[in-house]
Design a protein around this motif. Structure first.
Motif, short mmCIF file in Angstrom:
data_model
loop_
_atom_site.label_atom_id
_atom_site.label_comp_id
_atom_site.label_asym_id
_atom_site.label_seq_id
_atom_site.Cartn_x
_atom_site.Cartn_y
_atom_site.Cartn_z
N ARG A 107 0.95 -1.21 0.05
CA ARG A 107 0.08 0.12 0.07
C ARG A 107 0.71 1.43 -0.12
NH1 ARG A 107 -1.65 2.19 5.94
NH2 ARG A 107 0.69 2.11 6.71
N LEU A 108 2.02 1.25 0.83
CA LEU A 108 3.00 2.11 0.74
C LEU A 108 4.34 1.88 0.53
CD1 LEU A 108 1.89 4.31 3.91
CD2 LEU A 108 1.89 5.18 1.54
N ILE A 109 5.04 2.59 -0.21
CA ILE A 109 6.57 2.46 -0.31
C ILE A 109 7.10 3.63 0.50
CG2 ILE A 109 8.45 2.34 -1.73
CD1 ILE A 109 6.90 1.33 -3.99
N HIS A 110 8.12 3.58 1.56
CA HIS A 110 8.33 4.54 2.32
C HIS A 110 9.85 5.06 2.07
CE1 HIS A 110 6.13 3.38 6.29
NE2 HIS A 110 5.61 2.57 5.15
N SER A 111 10.23 4.60 0.98
CA SER A 111 11.90 4.98 0.69
C SER A 111 11.92 5.43 -0.73
CB SER A 111 12.56 3.69 1.02
OG SER A 111 12.02 2.53 0.35
N VAL A 112 11.24 6.29 -1.38
CA VAL A 112 11.56 7.01 -2.61
C VAL A 112 12.34 7.99 -2.67
CG1 VAL A 112 10.31 7.99 -4.95
CG2 VAL A 112 8.99 5.95 -3.60
N ALA A 113 13.41 8.09 -3.18
CA ALA A 113 14.58 9.02 -3.54
C ALA A 113 15.44 9.21 -4.46
CB ALA A 113 15.42 8.59 -2.06
N SER A 114 14.73 8.84 -5.67
CA SER A 114 15.26 9.26 -6.79
C SER A 114 14.35 9.43 -7.85
CB SER A 114 16.41 8.15 -7.20
OG SER A 114 15.81 6.84 -7.38
N GLU A 115 14.74 10.02 -8.96
CA GLU A 115 14.10 10.22 -10.30
C GLU A 115 14.04 8.81 -10.99
OE1 GLU A 115 15.53 13.31 -12.50
OE2 GLU A 115 14.99 14.91 -10.90
N SER A 116 14.77 8.02 -10.73
CA SER A 116 14.72 6.68 -11.37
C SER A 116 13.81 5.85 -10.87
CB SER A 116 16.35 5.99 -11.45
OG SER A 116 16.53 5.86 -10.26
N GLU A 143 23.39 13.08 7.35
CA GLU A 143 24.35 12.30 7.46
C GLU A 143 25.09 11.77 6.21
OE1 GLU A 143 24.54 8.09 10.39
OE2 GLU A 143 22.80 9.19 9.92
N PRO A 144 26.28 11.68 6.03
CA PRO A 144 26.72 11.16 4.91
C PRO A 144 26.56 9.70 4.76
CG PRO A 144 28.51 12.54 6.26
CD PRO A 144 27.27 12.17 7.09
N GLY A 145 26.20 9.33 3.62
CA GLY A 145 25.91 7.96 3.44
C GLY A 145 24.55 7.41 3.74
N LYS A 146 23.69 8.42 4.31
CA LYS A 146 22.19 7.91 4.51
C LYS A 146 21.51 8.00 3.46
CE LYS A 146 20.85 7.46 8.24
NZ LYS A 146 20.72 6.50 9.42
N ALA A 147 20.44 6.90 3.28
CA ALA A 147 19.46 7.17 2.20
C ALA A 147 18.77 8.60 2.39
CB ALA A 147 18.84 5.84 2.23
N GLY A 148 18.14 8.94 1.07
CA GLY A 148 17.34 9.97 1.34
C GLY A 148 17.91 11.33 0.52
N ILE A 149 16.69 12.09 -0.06
CA ILE A 149 17.16 13.18 -0.69
C ILE A 149 17.51 14.33 0.26
CG2 ILE A 149 15.77 12.45 -2.63
CD1 ILE A 149 13.61 14.62 -1.64
N VAL A 150 17.91 15.30 -0.24
CA VAL A 150 18.29 16.58 0.44
C VAL A 150 17.04 17.38 0.22
CG1 VAL A 150 20.74 16.75 0.10
CG2 VAL A 150 19.19 17.78 -1.66
N PRO A 151 16.64 18.04 1.47
CA PRO A 151 15.38 18.83 1.49
C PRO A 151 15.18 19.59 0.15
CG PRO A 151 16.21 18.71 3.61
CD PRO A 151 17.64 18.18 2.61
N ALA A 152 16.17 20.13 -0.33
CA ALA A 152 16.07 21.34 -1.31
C ALA A 152 15.53 20.45 -2.68
CB ALA A 152 17.39 21.74 -1.75
N ALA A 153 15.77 19.46 -2.82
CA ALA A 153 15.31 18.36 -3.74
C ALA A 153 13.55 17.83 -3.70
CB ALA A 153 16.12 17.07 -4.11
#
Length: 237
Positions: A107-116, A143-153
């Motif tokens: 029902r949900l994907i919690h981890s979308v973090a890229s245009e691909s 945090e370096p290496g942490k999954a997720g986009i930067v807020p500006a994106a």
């Protein structure tokens, strides 16, 4: 390497789940009492990455209704075996090439973090379970290496999503002091509020009560549910 969790007991999981729900209710009341957030439902998602397929029915017997998987192939196998026992979410790092395997089941994907990943969601939208929505994962701590986009994106990713964006998710730094993550949870809440997004997936066994106080609507709980917890001594002990 973390070992697979086997031999779960329904009574243990049930007692832990009841305690977690009671703690969450008090945390919601605390935040509402100081005017931080309106009263809200907080979903307890059982993280099942290390739970064996054979032990999943124990979770259902204990009252668990929502589970989250980290790997696409494990999700497929567990849904095939016990799909009707739970509501399923995907909470692991999202590899674009695995999107097609995930979307029929959750029902949900919690981890979308890229245009691909968005492109693959568009490509496989016809395979998706009806009502599929996503949470965009944001690395609010930087945090370096942490999954997720930067807020500006964030705004560009929301605008480009081919499926509804239901909210945001984050995984702050590991810590033994939950209050240290409060600023990151508050930052995610502000990003969601400014964009009119409802759901905040944040908080794990280490810091879920602080996350709830800061507005979480979904907490991802693993070890806190599965292991025997210390109980207060009684007069007869």
């Amino acid at each position: 390497m973390v070992e697979l969790i086997t031999g779960l007991r329904a009574d243990t999981v049930r007692a832990n789940l009841e305690e977690v729900r009671e703690e969450i209710a008090r945390a919601v009341s605390r935040s509402a009492a100081v005017g931080e957030h309106a009263r809200r439902e907080v979903e307890v998602l059982a993280a099942t990455k290390y739970v064996s397929i054979d032990d999943l029915p124990v979770l259902a017997e204990a009252g668990v209704r929502l589970v989250g998987e980290n790997r696409a192939q494990d999700l497929q196998a567990k849904v095939a075996a016990h799909g009707d026992l739970f509501e399923w979410d995907f909470i692991g790092a999202l590899q674009s090439r695995r999107v097609r395997l995930i979307v029929p089941h959750v029902r949900l994907i919690h981890s979308v973090a890229s245009e691909s990943a968005l492109r693959e969601l568009a490509r496989h939208r016809d395979r998706a379970r009806p009502g599929l929505a996503i949470l965009i994962e944001v690395n609010v701590s930087g945090e370096p290496g942490k999954a997720g986009i930067v807020p500006a994106a964030l705004d560009d990713l929301i605008a480009g999503s081919p499926v509804p964006v239901a909210g945001l998710a984050t995984m702050p730094p590991l810590t033994t002091e939950p209050d240290l993550n409060r600023p990151w949870f508050a930052a995610l809440r502000a990003l969601a509020r400014d964009r009119g997004l409802e759901h905040l997936s944040m908080g794990t066994s280490q810091d879920y009560l602080v996350a709830v106080e800061e507005g979480a609507t979904i907490v991802r709980i693993g070890t806190r549910l599965y292991h025997e917890q210390p109980r207060p001594a009684t007069a007869n002990d």
